[in-house]
Enzyme design. Structure first.
Site, PDB file in Angstrom:
ATOM      1  N   LYS A 148       0.834  -1.200   0.000  1.00 49.57           N
ATOM      2  CA  LYS A 148       0.000   0.000   0.000  1.00 49.57           C
ATOM      3  C   LYS A 148       0.874   1.257   0.000  1.00 49.57           C
ATOM      4  O   LYS A 148       0.631   2.199  -0.743  1.00 49.57           O
ATOM      5  CB  LYS A 148      -0.930  -0.006   1.224  1.00 49.57           C
ATOM      6  CG  LYS A 148      -2.068  -1.023   1.085  1.00 49.57           C
ATOM      7  CD  LYS A 148      -2.819  -1.279   2.386  1.00 49.57           C
ATOM      8  CE  LYS A 148      -3.887  -2.361   2.168  1.00 49.57           C
ATOM      9  NZ  LYS A 148      -4.626  -2.734   3.363  1.00 49.57           N
TER      10      LYS A 148
ATOM     11  N   GLN B 198      -4.668  -1.313   9.609  1.00 51.06           N
ATOM     12  CA  GLN B 198      -4.692  -2.655   9.020  1.00 51.06           C
ATOM     13  C   GLN B 198      -5.337  -3.651   9.989  1.00 51.06           C
ATOM     14  O   GLN B 198      -4.976  -3.713  11.167  1.00 51.06           O
ATOM     15  CB  GLN B 198      -3.252  -3.088   8.664  1.00 51.06           C
ATOM     16  CG  GLN B 198      -3.143  -4.411   7.934  1.00 51.06           C
ATOM     17  CD  GLN B 198      -3.749  -4.392   6.521  1.00 51.06           C
ATOM     18  OE1 GLN B 198      -3.780  -3.363   5.856  1.00 51.06           O
ATOM     19  NE2 GLN B 198      -4.244  -5.523   6.081  1.00 51.06           N
TER      20      GLN B 198
ATOM     21  N   ASP C 179     -11.258   3.315   4.585  1.00 60.50           N
ATOM     22  CA  ASP C 179     -11.791   1.959   4.424  1.00 60.50           C
ATOM     23  C   ASP C 179     -13.318   1.936   4.386  1.00 60.50           C
ATOM     24  O   ASP C 179     -13.905   0.895   4.075  1.00 60.50           O
ATOM     25  CB  ASP C 179     -11.359   1.097   5.621  1.00 60.50           C
ATOM     26  CG  ASP C 179     -10.044   0.364   5.367  1.00 60.50           C
ATOM     27  OD1 ASP C 179      -9.874  -0.178   4.268  1.00 60.50           O
ATOM     28  OD2 ASP C 179      -9.204   0.335   6.290  1.00 60.50           O
TER      29      ASP C 179
HETATM   30  N1  GUN Z   1      -7.438  -6.465   6.253  1.00 62.53           N
HETATM   31  C1  GUN Z   1      -7.871  -7.197   5.195  1.00 62.53           C
HETATM   32  N2  GUN Z   1      -8.483  -6.390   4.278  1.00 62.53           N
HETATM   33  C2  GUN Z   1      -8.442  -5.142   4.782  1.00 62.53           C
HETATM   34  C3  GUN Z   1      -8.921  -3.894   4.301  1.00 62.53           C
HETATM   35  O1  GUN Z   1      -9.525  -3.759   3.225  1.00 62.53           O
HETATM   36  N3  GUN Z   1      -8.672  -2.830   5.130  1.00 62.53           N
HETATM   37  C4  GUN Z   1      -8.028  -2.948   6.323  1.00 62.53           C
HETATM   38  N4  GUN Z   1      -7.868  -1.842   7.053  1.00 62.53           N
HETATM   39  N5  GUN Z   1      -7.592  -4.095   6.792  1.00 62.53           N
HETATM   40  C5  GUN Z   1      -7.788  -5.180   6.026  1.00 62.53           C
END
Ligand code: GUN
Length: 304
Positions: free
Chosen positions: A66, A110, A133
């Site tokens: 990311k 995350q 998110d």
């Molecule tokens: N863990 C797995 N997928 C995601 C996501 O789309 N966002 C976040 N913050 N954590 C994740």
């Protein structure tokens, strides 16, 4: 395989492979143009804070990807890596400071978090305007009311791929397998907002295969390798495989596979995403796109 068996196998229809990686590359190129324009207009890059708690290897890989891709499109990233022993109070204090930091337009924590930290409390501490998110109840509510701005990245990536392939989704029958907050639930909302007829099935559903076989669009997000086979798929259906499962392959090598049995499904489906190279790259591209959405909204409606 005998010649006859080989011939009959070649006669079987093969699903088109939906190239999520190529689509994500295109999306990132568009975000790069928007990020550069934003920087010219506002004298700073859009900013994304990424918070990782603990040392889960898969999460470390996702977070690195990311941040690297953010840098590539001209988004400033602010990494915060906390040890596995970090307390909830420490994390909440960090989120509070990121909420107040004007360089930060978007905050990603995350998931999953260590068991000692309450995920819901953490998500609700994020300023909804920076909730890249789309997990905050404010944004969940807006999505269910059909007025979303920040939409969870993986379902958004799925929707964009579906619209690219099928155009108007109105009236199509969509079945979502899985009801997680990250994928299944928001996916169903997005498909409903796109005028699909939507069914969500899950571990307690009866007649799973029969339900799935009704679907023009089948989105699978469960986390069980190969659970969806040919018997779950209507001929010609579009199938999106959100699962990313690491399994042991030959000679102790790890291998990434989806929730859909790719070989079996591609004999029946009209189109299908591979794993890897399908939905995964779209999730990161949509995170960058959402960062731009948050940045633009914030400069239009300055906080405080
Ligand atoms: N863990 C797995 N997928 C995601 C996501 O789309 N966002 C976040 N913050 N954590 C994740």
């Amino acid at each position: 395989m005998t010649k006859l068996a080989e011939d009959s196998r070649q006669d079987q229809p093969r699903a088109a492979r939906i190239d999520g990686k190529a689509f994500a590359d295109k999306l990132r190129a568009e975000v790069a143009v928007d990020a550069s324009r934003f920087a010219q207009e506002h004298g700073r890059q859009p900013g994304l804070a990424v918070v990782l708690v603990g040392d889960d290897p898969a999460s470390q890989v996702y977070v690195r990807t990311k941040m690297r891709q953010a840098a590539e499109v001209g988004i400033a990233s602010f990494p915060h890596l906390l040890g596995a022993d970090a307390s909830e109070a420490e994390l909440l204090a960090l989120i509070d400071s990121l909420n107040r930091d004007d360089r930060v337009d978007a905050i990603l924590v995350q998931l999953p978090l260590p068991a000692s930290i309450n995920e819901k409390v953490v998500i609700e501490a994020i300023d909804p305007a920076k909730d890249v998110d789309g997990f905050h109840p404010y944004n969940v509510g807006r999505l269910s009311g059909g007025r979303a701005a920040l939409v969870p990245c993986t379902p958004l990536g799925c929707l964009l791929l579906l619209q690219d392939r099928l155009g108007d989704l109105s009236g199509l029958k969509a079945v979502v397998v899985g009801r997680s907050n990250i994928v299944g639930r928001p996916m169903a909302q997005l498909l409903l907002n796109a005028d699909c007829t939507v069914t969500t099935v899950h571990s307690r559903s009866r007649n799973l295969a029969e339900e799935c076989r009704q679907a023009d669009i089948l989105v699978v997000a469960v986390g069980r390798p190969g659970m969806i086979g040919a018997e779950h798929i209507k001929p010609g259906a579009t199938v999106l495989d959100v699962g990313i499962n690491r399994i042991e392959a030959a000679e102790g090598q790890g291998q990434l596979v989806g929730d859909v049995d790719f070989a079996a499904a591609s004999a029946v489906a009209g189109a299908l995403t591979p794993v890897p190279g399908g939905i995964g790259p779209m999730t990161v591209a949509c995170l960058l796109r959402n960062t731009l959405t948050a940045a633009r909204q914030r400069v239009q409606q300055p906080q405080g």
